[in-house]
Design a protein around this motif. Structure first.
Motif, PDB file in Angstrom:
ATOM      1  N   GLY A 132     112.776  19.080  59.695  1.00  0.00           N
ATOM      2  CA  GLY A 132     113.487  20.120  60.134  1.00  0.00           C
ATOM      3  C   GLY A 132     112.867  20.737  61.387  1.00  0.00           C
ATOM      4  O   GLY A 132     113.148  21.645  61.913  1.00  0.00           O
ATOM      5  N   ASP A 134     111.734  20.895  65.240  1.00  0.00           N
ATOM      6  CA  ASP A 134     112.644  20.801  66.586  1.00  0.00           C
ATOM      7  C   ASP A 134     112.303  19.637  67.602  1.00  0.00           C
ATOM      8  O   ASP A 134     112.841  19.799  68.821  1.00  0.00           O
ATOM      9  CB  ASP A 134     112.769  22.241  67.282  1.00  0.00           C
ATOM     10  N   SER A 175     113.351  21.728  55.757  1.00  0.00           N
ATOM     11  CA  SER A 175     114.899  21.757  55.442  1.00  0.00           C
ATOM     12  C   SER A 175     115.085  21.450  53.803  1.00  0.00           C
ATOM     13  O   SER A 175     114.387  20.364  53.335  1.00  0.00           O
ATOM     14  CB  SER A 175     115.650  21.064  56.326  1.00  0.00           C
ATOM     15  N   SER A 211     116.234  31.413  56.237  1.00  0.00           N
ATOM     16  CA  SER A 211     117.351  30.519  56.346  1.00  0.00           C
ATOM     17  C   SER A 211     117.624  30.134  54.875  1.00  0.00           C
ATOM     18  O   SER A 211     116.468  29.693  54.315  1.00  0.00           O
ATOM     19  CB  SER A 211     117.108  29.371  57.122  1.00  0.00           C
ATOM     20  N   ALA A 213     119.007  27.715  54.486  1.00  0.00           N
ATOM     21  CA  ALA A 213     119.071  25.929  54.611  1.00  0.00           C
ATOM     22  C   ALA A 213     117.593  25.263  54.265  1.00  0.00           C
ATOM     23  O   ALA A 213     117.591  24.324  54.506  1.00  0.00           O
ATOM     24  CB  ALA A 213     119.726  25.552  55.883  1.00  0.00           C
TER      25      ALA A 213
ATOM     26  N   GLN B 181     117.852  17.279  59.036  1.00  0.00           N
ATOM     27  CA  GLN B 181     117.013  18.405  59.805  1.00  0.00           C
ATOM     28  C   GLN B 181     117.904  19.834  59.793  1.00  0.00           C
ATOM     29  O   GLN B 181     117.676  20.673  60.693  1.00  0.00           O
ATOM     30  CB  GLN B 181     117.291  17.884  61.459  1.00  0.00           C
ATOM     31  N   HIS B 182     119.073  19.712  59.186  1.00  0.00           N
ATOM     32  CA  HIS B 182     119.737  21.079  58.996  1.00  0.00           C
ATOM     33  C   HIS B 182     118.912  22.289  58.580  1.00  0.00           C
ATOM     34  O   HIS B 182     118.346  22.477  57.643  1.00  0.00           O
ATOM     35  CB  HIS B 182     120.948  20.915  57.885  1.00  0.00           C
ATOM     36  N   ARG B 183     119.036  23.263  59.367  1.00  0.00           N
ATOM     37  CA  ARG B 183     118.206  24.521  59.182  1.00  0.00           C
ATOM     38  C   ARG B 183     119.144  25.757  58.961  1.00  0.00           C
ATOM     39  O   ARG B 183     118.529  26.790  59.165  1.00  0.00           O
ATOM     40  CB  ARG B 183     117.195  24.645  60.484  1.00  0.00           C
ATOM     41  N   GLY B 184     120.153  25.569  59.101  1.00  0.00           N
ATOM     42  CA  GLY B 184     121.317  26.589  59.416  1.00  0.00           C
ATOM     43  C   GLY B 184     121.116  27.562  60.394  1.00  0.00           C
ATOM     44  O   GLY B 184     121.242  28.665  60.457  1.00  0.00           O
ATOM     45  N   VAL B 185     121.172  26.900  61.694  1.00  0.00           N
ATOM     46  CA  VAL B 185     120.853  27.631  62.679  1.00  0.00           C
ATOM     47  C   VAL B 185     122.081  28.629  63.343  1.00  0.00           C
ATOM     48  O   VAL B 185     121.804  29.938  63.595  1.00  0.00           O
ATOM     49  CB  VAL B 185     120.734  26.647  64.010  1.00  0.00           C
ATOM     50  N   LEU B 188     122.237  31.770  61.456  1.00  0.00           N
ATOM     51  CA  LEU B 188     121.021  32.643  61.732  1.00  0.00           C
ATOM     52  C   LEU B 188     121.424  33.545  62.851  1.00  0.00           C
ATOM     53  O   LEU B 188     120.873  34.683  62.663  1.00  0.00           O
ATOM     54  CB  LEU B 188     119.798  31.986  61.788  1.00  0.00           C
ATOM     55  N   LYS B 191     122.732  37.078  61.961  1.00  0.00           N
ATOM     56  CA  LYS B 191     121.771  38.137  61.400  1.00  0.00           C
ATOM     57  C   LYS B 191     120.775  38.614  62.177  1.00  0.00           C
ATOM     58  O   LYS B 191     120.015  39.610  61.880  1.00  0.00           O
ATOM     59  CB  LYS B 191     121.224  37.239  60.022  1.00  0.00           C
ATOM     60  N   LEU B 200     115.471  31.836  68.682  1.00  0.00           N
ATOM     61  CA  LEU B 200     116.389  30.755  67.943  1.00  0.00           C
ATOM     62  C   LEU B 200     116.699  29.736  68.917  1.00  0.00           C
ATOM     63  O   LEU B 200     116.878  28.706  68.574  1.00  0.00           O
ATOM     64  CB  LEU B 200     117.388  31.642  66.900  1.00  0.00           C
ATOM     65  N   ASN B 203     114.470  27.049  70.023  1.00  0.00           N
ATOM     66  CA  ASN B 203     114.275  26.123  68.828  1.00  0.00           C
ATOM     67  C   ASN B 203     115.186  25.535  68.151  1.00  0.00           C
ATOM     68  O   ASN B 203     115.023  24.776  67.266  1.00  0.00           O
ATOM     69  CB  ASN B 203     113.493  27.077  67.460  1.00  0.00           C
ATOM     70  N   CYS B 501     117.798  17.168  65.663  1.00  0.00           N
ATOM     71  CA  CYS B 501     118.064  18.880  65.114  1.00  0.00           C
ATOM     72  C   CYS B 501     119.049  19.410  65.836  1.00  0.00           C
ATOM     73  O   CYS B 501     119.931  20.251  65.289  1.00  0.00           O
ATOM     74  CB  CYS B 501     116.844  19.246  65.387  1.00  0.00           C
TER      75      CYS B 501
END
Ligand code: SF4
Lengths: 249, 505
Positions: A132, A134, A175, A211, A213, B181-185, B188, B191, B200, B203, B501
């Motif tokens: 995860g 960047d 992640s 998160s 996720a 790579q899923h981070r739930g961007v 977020l 929130k 964010l 990133n 990502c």
């Protein structure tokens, strides 16, 4: 051939001879220093987007800090970032800088597992896993081996397979989708091995800490040998951290 | 369906949600197909979001000739069957957007050729679909074999899984499975507070910090009805061109690695370093993190920085031209780059590729030209294309674009007087317009980045949608590998350098 030699000459000497004592210039933000000045501490803590500032006494947690500089811009009389890039440590709590502190951050020799210096002091092959990440910490890890930083001179390199590695360097907040591959890669590395977290996302989850996720449960099962702060970590921070961990003084 | 009474907006603008006309799906489909059949139009974003229990769909179609963006919408009611006729058979480029909507909300797209998961997002509709049971294509034959690579790769790179179906040495098909790579961007964004959102955005993709953060800032500033000073607009464009130069240079170096040309690999690495170290001397971070802030910046571009930059550029240019010219002429490099990974103009159009992946095949698509932000209106950028759509074309184009970015920056330095006192400090306390939709497009080094945001009646963000150019372009990489060998994959992959990502979010 002649043209190649010309290019070599035109580019000149590129490597930084002394990576331990190289100098970076402001506004690069390295180790913070917190003064004992009195001010509205609640307001100071509230500025930080990552909750990296604790109170009573005022402390700054480099494991949570993205070095965005907001706190120093809002309260310059309280927080100042030095250009000291040697901020990696093997103890999580040593990444927390207290008000009044101005000492250097170093790896704590007494808590390094004895086999590390014995076995990895001349050669260290690492497997990198981005979970995860960047792609900024990954790029800086790659840059460690370039003509400027030339980490290879210390026998430290990244390998293609975990089977050939002496340890793992994790980037990213981990992640959910990478949690299992990370564990498999870690298990594929033969003992003895080291575990390194690189960058704010890896150390604390960074901006992704809350998160749904991400899944950081793997970290409960491993001993972290080195924390390398930064967003991303600077190659000088990475290399010095790895040298402090594996080399005798 | 008349397409001339459709709502059209400009890049970096916002509209009241009530201005967006909700069409029946039939009319929506007709309008979409009619628009997207025209060569000057392409879909920059197509997504759905919950409106109470219903699902509202929004599609943004950029018109490169008229320099505006058509917005069309339709609503799928809660009680209705959650199935729609897929538009992909008519407009192939929509395949990824429909897949994404399907994954997020479970809407079935009838006749979609491959309604497969996109990224296994944590909040996906079907929680039984997991990243370990992705439905790969497979051809049953004794003659063929499959090779799976990843998610973790040999290099220090991000994870993704590649599945090759081969006949001997020959790759018949490559399928790329992402999502690791899923981070739930995106959720977020809803929130967080504005400063956190700003971080964010930095990133989303660490190699496109400026591209994404500038797009984010424009989206939010538009919603707040504020504009940054002229100086800051120029600073942002300057940072974007520096980011392009740095990454393109690094990419050419990476191509040299795969052509086993070590001098090139090292020298391009050195040149990239000069650029990112300049960015560090500007804002303290080699990737430009913390440079772009809502409403202003803490790091104005000063006269001193300008002098440094001009010197660095002069040196860079000399070394770059020398090195890239030699690389270009080297038979061993030509042999490795030429005719590898070709995508025709027709394929590029079909796939809806953007940015460099479009321009390499003669498809002119560049937001700096077609939907320019103020900096590119005042200092126009002339875009260019390559011809053959192969690794060599991608190399050549990166090389040309670097030269053109240098020229653009020099022109800016010469004709714009930077005055640090004109820079304003960041503003995080923004009042966003209630019930608004905003859209921003930026031409990052990979191609167009699109951010969309919607607010509720209180001016709070209720939906944030990010599209990295890689969303369009991964398919192009898959196709380009057909009839090559697996051993051609690394060099081909690097010539694209797509984001994991940025796609997985
Ligand atoms: S520099 Fe670190 S501590 Fe300061 S505001 Fe940013 S993240 Fe928080």
């Amino acid at each position: 051939m002649i043209e190649e030699i010309k290019i070599l000459i035109h580019n000149g000497r590129q490597y930084i001879p002394d990576l331990r004592n190289a100098k970076l210039k402001s506004p690069f933000r390295g180790r913070p220093e917190i003064s004992t000045a009195k001010l509205d501490e609640q307001a100071l803590a509230a500025v930080c987007p990552l909750g990296a500032i604790y109170l009573n006494p005022v402390r700054l947690d480099m494991g949570k800090c993205a070095f965005c500089g907001e706190c120093a811009f809002a309260f310059p009389e309280k927080i100042k970032f030095t250009t000291d890039f040697r901020i990696s440590s093997n103890k999580r709590e040593d990444l927390i800088v207290k008000e009044g502190d101005s000492h250097e951050i170093r790896v704590d020799e007494s808590s390094i597992r004895p086999e590390i210096k014995k076995i990895f002091s001349k050669s260290l092959k690492l497997r990198q896993v981005s979970a995860g990440g960047d792609n900024s910490c990954e790029t800086e890890l790659g840059a460690c081996g370039n003509a400027n930083f030339d980490m290879g001179r210390f026998g430290i390199e990244f390998t293609a397979s975990p089977r050939h590695a002496d340890g793992i360097v994790v980037t990213g907040p981990i992640s959910e989708n990478m949690a299992e591959p990370l564990q498999i890669a870690w298990e594929a590395i033969p003992e003895p091995k080291i575990f390194v977290l690189c960058g704010v996302d890896a150390i604390s989850g960074g901006i992704f800490a809350d998160s749904p996720a991400i899944n950081r449960s793997f970290l409960e099962k491993v001993h972290v040998d080195l924390f390398i702060p930064g967003n991303p970590s600077h190659p000088l921070t990475i290399i010095n951290g790895l040298l402090d961990l594996t080399r005798s003084k | 369906m008349q397409t001339d009474n459709i709502l059209r907006i400009k890049n970096n603008s916002s509209v009241d949600l009530s201005e967006i006309i909700i069409l029946s799906y039939e009319a929506f489909s007709e309008a979409a197909i009619q628009l997207l059949k025209e060569e000057q139009n392409h879909c920059v974003s197509y997504f759905a979001y919950r409106k109470e229990n219903d699902l509202q769909f929004l599609m943004a179609v950029a018109d490169d000739n008229h320099h505006d963006i058509a917005i069309i919408s339709h609503l799928l009611k809660d009680g209705e069957t959650q199935a729609l006729e897929s538009l992909t058979p008519a407009i192939f480029a929509l395949h990824i957007f429909e897949r994404e909507i399907h994954e997020n909300f479970g809407v079935d797209f009838i006749n979609h050729p491959w309604l497969k998961p996109v990224r296994f997002s944590h909040d996906r509709f079907n929680q039984n679909s997991t990243i370990n049971n992705y439905p790969f294509y497979s051809i049953k034959s004794h003659e063929l074999h499959e090779v799976g690579v990843g998610p973790i790769h040999a290099g220090v790179i991000e994870p993704g899984h590649f599945r090759f179906t081969c006949n001997g040495e020959n790759v018949l098909h490559l399928e790329i499975q992402l999502g690791w790579q899923h981070r739930g961007v995106e959720p977020l964004f809803l929130k967080k507070n504005n400063l956190q959102r700003n971080l964010l955005a930095e990133n989303i993709a660490g190699d496109t910090v400026i591209g994404h953060t500038w797009t984010f800032a424009q989206t939010m500033e538009t919603l707040a009805g504020i504009t940054v000073t002229e100086q800051t607009q120029m600073e942002r464009a300057l940072a974007l061109e520096l980011e392009r130069m740095a990454i393109h240079t690094g990419d050419i170096g990476a191509l040299c690695v795969d052509a086993a040309y070590h001098l090139g690999a090292q020298v391009f690495g050195i040149l990239r370093t000069a650029i990112i170290n300049f960015t560090q001397s500007w804002c303290g971070n080699r990737f430009g993190k913390s440079l772009i802030r809502l409403g202003g910046t803490y790091f104005p571009f000063t006269e001193e920085l300008k002098q440094d930059l001009l010197q660095i550029l002069a040196r860079y240019e000399k070394q770059f031209l020398e090195m890239s010219h030699l690389t270009y002429r080297l038979p061993s490099v030509q042999n490795r780059f030429d005719f590898v990974g070709n995508i025709t103009t027709q394929q590029a159009r079909l796939l809806g590729t953007v940015g460099l992946s479009a321009r390499m095949s003669q498809v002119v698509r560049d937001i700096r030209v077609s939907h320019p932000a103020y900096a590119y209106q005042r200092f126009p950028y002339e875009t260019m294309v390559a011809e053959k759509g192969d690794v060599f074309a991608r190399f050549l184009l990166k090389r040309k674009e670097i030269k053109r970015s240098i020229a653009w920056i020099r022109n800016l330095m010469e004709h714009f007087s930077f005055d640090a006192s004109q820079t304003k400090k960041p503003v995080y306390n923004l009042r966003l317009k209630p019930n608004h939709f905003a859209l921003s497009l930026t031409e990052g080094w990979r191609g167009e980045i699109c951010h969309c945001a919607l607010t509720d009646q209180n001016g709070a963000l209720k939906h944030y949608k990010i599209k990295d150019p890689s969303m369009h372009n991964w398919k192009s990489l898959e196709l380009s590998l057909r009839n090559l060998e697996i051993s051609d994959f690394p060099i081909n992959n690097k010539s694209y350098n797509l984001s994991y990502c940025g796609h997985d979010l």
